[in-house]
Structures are given as C-alpha cells and as structure tokens.
Write a protein that holds these residues in place. Sequence first.
Motif, PDB file in Angstrom:
ATOM      1  N   ASN A 180     -10.730   8.943 -45.780  1.00  0.00           N
ATOM      2  CA  ASN A 180     -10.854  10.358 -46.132  1.00  0.00           C
ATOM      3  C   ASN A 180     -12.229  10.861 -45.694  1.00  0.00           C
ATOM      4  OD1 ASN A 180     -11.895  12.513 -48.116  1.00  0.00           O
ATOM      5  ND2 ASN A 180      -9.688  12.598 -48.385  1.00  0.00           N
ATOM      6  N   GLU A 231      -3.312   7.057 -39.409  1.00  0.00           N
ATOM      7  CA  GLU A 231      -3.501   8.359 -40.058  1.00  0.00           C
ATOM      8  C   GLU A 231      -4.787   8.369 -40.867  1.00  0.00           C
ATOM      9  OE1 GLU A 231      -0.330   9.684 -42.550  1.00  0.00           O
ATOM     10  OE2 GLU A 231       0.561  10.858 -40.950  1.00  0.00           O
ATOM     11  N   MET A 272      -6.042   5.097 -47.008  1.00  0.00           N
ATOM     12  CA  MET A 272      -6.252   6.009 -45.869  1.00  0.00           C
ATOM     13  C   MET A 272      -7.687   6.562 -45.917  1.00  0.00           C
ATOM     14  SD  MET A 272      -4.116   9.444 -44.873  1.00  0.00           S
ATOM     15  CE  MET A 272      -2.545   8.731 -45.250  1.00  0.00           C
ATOM     16  N   LYS A 304      -3.793  15.944 -42.783  1.00  0.00           N
ATOM     17  CA  LYS A 304      -3.488  14.581 -42.321  1.00  0.00           C
ATOM     18  C   LYS A 304      -3.573  14.602 -40.791  1.00  0.00           C
ATOM     19  CE  LYS A 304      -0.761  12.090 -45.700  1.00  0.00           C
ATOM     20  NZ  LYS A 304      -0.795  12.987 -46.871  1.00  0.00           N
ATOM     21  N   GLU A 327      -7.388  11.362 -43.329  1.00  0.00           N
ATOM     22  CA  GLU A 327      -7.422  12.697 -43.927  1.00  0.00           C
ATOM     23  C   GLU A 327      -8.767  13.371 -43.663  1.00  0.00           C
ATOM     24  OE1 GLU A 327      -4.528  12.204 -47.820  1.00  0.00           O
ATOM     25  OE2 GLU A 327      -6.692  12.062 -48.073  1.00  0.00           O
TER      26      GLU A 327
END
Lengths: 95, 438
Positions: free
Chosen positions: B3, B178, B1, B95, B180
């Motif tokens: 970041n 998704e 994911m 998130k 972060e």
Amino acid sequence: MSDAKQRAALLKRLREENAETVKRTQALLKEQKKVQQLICQNIREKSKTVPEIAAAVDMPTHEVLWYLTAFKKYDIVVEDGMCGDYILYKRAEEK
Amino acid sequence: MENIQVDALVVGGGIAGMQAALDLADQGCQVALVEKEPSIGGKMIALSKVFPTLDCCSCITTPKMSAVAHHENIQLYTYCEVQSLAQNGTGYISKVLQKPRYVIEDACTGCRQCEYECPITVPNAFDSNLGGIRAIRVPFSTAVPQIAVLDMETCLFCGICEKACPADAIDYSQTAEEFEIEAAAVLLSTGFEITPPDAKKEYGAGELHNVIDGLIMERLLAPTGPYGRILRPGDGKEPESIAYVQCAGSRDETLGVEYCSRVCCMYAIKQAMLISGSLPLADITIYYMDIRAFGKGYEQFFQNAKAMGVEFIKAKVASIKQDENQNPVLRVELMEEGSRVEERTHDMVVLSVGLLPAYNPQAVYGVPVEDDGFVDIPAPNASPCNTNRPGIFVTGTAAGPMDIVDSIVMAGAAAAEAVAYIHEQEPAGSVPVPAYAD
C-alpha cells in the motif's frame, strides 16, 4: 539441482505451457531466417536498392524495406550511398 | 498487498501527466505517476519538432522524463494499469496492476545485450511499425526507465537473452502483481489516439503503403526515425512530391468525428517546412478546407511556410488510389477553380488524421465522457480541469484535442487545482508548503 539445470527445467516447462506461442514463433523465426539469408546473400557482393532486392528475392518492396530497416537497426546491413532516388544497401562486415 | 500513500495519483505519463506530476512535486506534494507503457514520454517523445518554434521535441521531453524519474517527491510506476478506484474518505484508493516485464527492474542496466542476441524480430510500435525490433528490448533509445521488456507473445523460451544478460536480470517466472495507491487527489492525463488507418475507405483504408498519417511522418522526420531520412514506406524511394490531405478524420460526420482536432493544420505546416529543409527539391502541396492558425505565432508560421514555397490548395479530396508505380493518385475538387475535379499524382500522401480519446474513464473512475468521447468537464469556463467527481481532475488531450503548449498550460492548472484540493482536505500543516510561499 544446479542453477543451470533448474533454469533448463524452467525453460522446458515454459515451452510446454506455451506450446502454441512457441509453435507460432518458431514458424516466424524460420521465415525471418530464410528472408535474412536471401536478402543478405543478395547484397553481400554488390550494393542494391529496395526494388532491385525485391526483384531478386521475389518479395514485395515494402516487405524488403521493413526487413532492411530492422537489419540496419541491428548492424546487419548498412547504407552505401544512393542510386537515383533510392538508397543502396549492403551487407555489413561480418564479425 | 503493498500500500502506497501519496497526495496525488497522476494517471498517464505523456507530456501533460509528466508536467502535472512535476508541478505537484515541486509544490511539496508526494506524487505517484502510473504509466501503462514500459516508458514515460507519451506521444511527444516520438515527435520530431514542435510548432511554431521548431524546437526539438526530444530536447524538451527527455529532460522532463528524467526530472520525473529523479524527483524526490515522485514515485514512478511504468508498465502499470489502474484496475479500480474507490472513494476513501475525501480521497481515493486505487488498485494498480504491475504487468510483468520478465526482467528484474533493479538488476537491468539497459545495456541491450539481450536485445542484440534475441533471434525474433517484431514490428517496432515506437516507429509506427515501419521497422522491426527484437522480442526483448529497451522500448526506445531515450526510454525512461532504461529497462528491457520481454514480449511473451513472441518468445521462444530459448534462453538466449538469459545467457546474454550480464546482470542476471531475466526472470521468465515473473507474474503480474497488484498493489494499492491511496491518494487525496487523482489527475487523469490519459492522452489521445489517432483515427485508425482503415477508417477512410475512400483514402485506401490503410492498404496503400505510400499513404501515411501525420504521426508516421513525425517518425520519418525524427533524427532517430526508422530510415534516418524521409523515404516512402512502399518501396524506399526518396519522394519528390508530397501531398497533405487536411481534415482526414476530423470534421467528418461519416466517421462520427464532428469536431476540429486543432493540431492538424499546424503540424502539417510544420512538417511541410521540415520536409523543405530535408528535401529542398521536393514539391509539397497541402489540400485544405480552411487553415486554423489560432495560437501565438501560428499565423506567421503559416505565412512563412507559404513564403518557403509550400503550395496551399483549397480543395476537397474525394478519393485516393494508386498507380502501377505505387504513386498515390488523388481525385481532387478544386474549390477556387469552380469546383473543377482533377486527378493529381504525388509520390507520397500524408493524411492529417484526427485526434480521438485514448481511454474512457467511466468504468474505473466513475468519470463520464461527453458525446465526442473526451472527459466531461461540467464547468469548462470556470473550472476547466474539474471532472464531476471532487478530487479527480483532468488534463491534456484526455479533456479534448489540444496542442503541446495548451497541454502543458492545462497540466499546470490541474496541478494547482489539485494542490488546492489537497490542502482543503488535509489538517493544517500536514502537507508541506513550498519554500517560496513565504
């Protein structure tokens, strides 16, 4: 498989996966095409106001105005002056 | 994911969020601005003019939207929603869900070829649903970013938009993703909604087409509005008599909205003045309980409206019905005539509806709300931007009803509080100090 064939296969798969949405949207499209044809036929020869169009196509005035507003946004109809307190609408020149 | 690390996360891209992001970024902070809609601009970009100066709203908002999009310290994430937020040391990690546009953002040029070719018309939310827009569209003419979005709920998967796109930007296979965002501080600027149209049964419950709310009138007054002029949505008639009903959703215990929404008096007066300009022959009547013109220049603005011929009648409007010509008929108790009750007919009625909170941040941010639903501010006099959680600040109408001027002022204050907090948490020298600080 060519790009075109791949795209066609993807669309076919999406139509199958979203069968309910497609069915509902097809019905909406059918209705919208019918209304567009009715309204545009009515104002092809002569400009008319919302109440005049509504009476001719047997639709509520607010719905006719909604469609005319959408048609005007996409240059399907244009304004043609005023008649009393109402705007006259006519079919835009077809390309 | 993926970041992303920034100094501040701003949630909401209306006027307060944009101003806070710009103020933070101008002070050297790295900012992520997350907006749930496909474009920033919030409610303000849809308004006609601001009170009391009558400056064009678009002329104020559009440069700010552009500045946000092009600022080197701001990363803009539209069509995204914060799903969760967790403490991360003294900062926070969130998130964020990127909703699919079904359009490749980097490829789309905003040319609207797809929109023109799409066969399906859906209600245009930007114009308060008064007209239609295509299932794939750029949300509005000054949207930022200028990227199309496809409404999959009304898609035929016919492939017409894909064929029309000269940039090969349509991607039906896009899914939500998704990522972060780590930030030292979070600013909530989630804005407001208005009283739902069906809230007041006695005012027609949203069923009377010529009884509209103040935001719809804003679109009718805006040069980019659905009709390009003021018409009755019921039948397209140019109205000759327009009435405003004040406190139609505020200061009303029956709706659970006991507070004053603070902007309705002034926007009604502003709209009345603008209508006087557009329709010089129209009669404009404002039925009010009391006029609250508390800001700088507001009282003079009110007096100017009276001088222009806007009629102010101290009255309570009990009910609104309509006659056979779709004219709203108001049953009015005239307070200055011994509470005499009278029925008055107008061509059109504008309800000055109340402001409600748009979002409850309790579940995601752990920030409670007060009884009125707006964000709880534990020390409103000493620290009006601080929530109960260190490092989470609130600005604009997420904190309570306020006008544009106050929203912008509060955004600056929240940004200043956030910068101070960020500097407190970071080791000396890790956050750039703005050049003018010397």
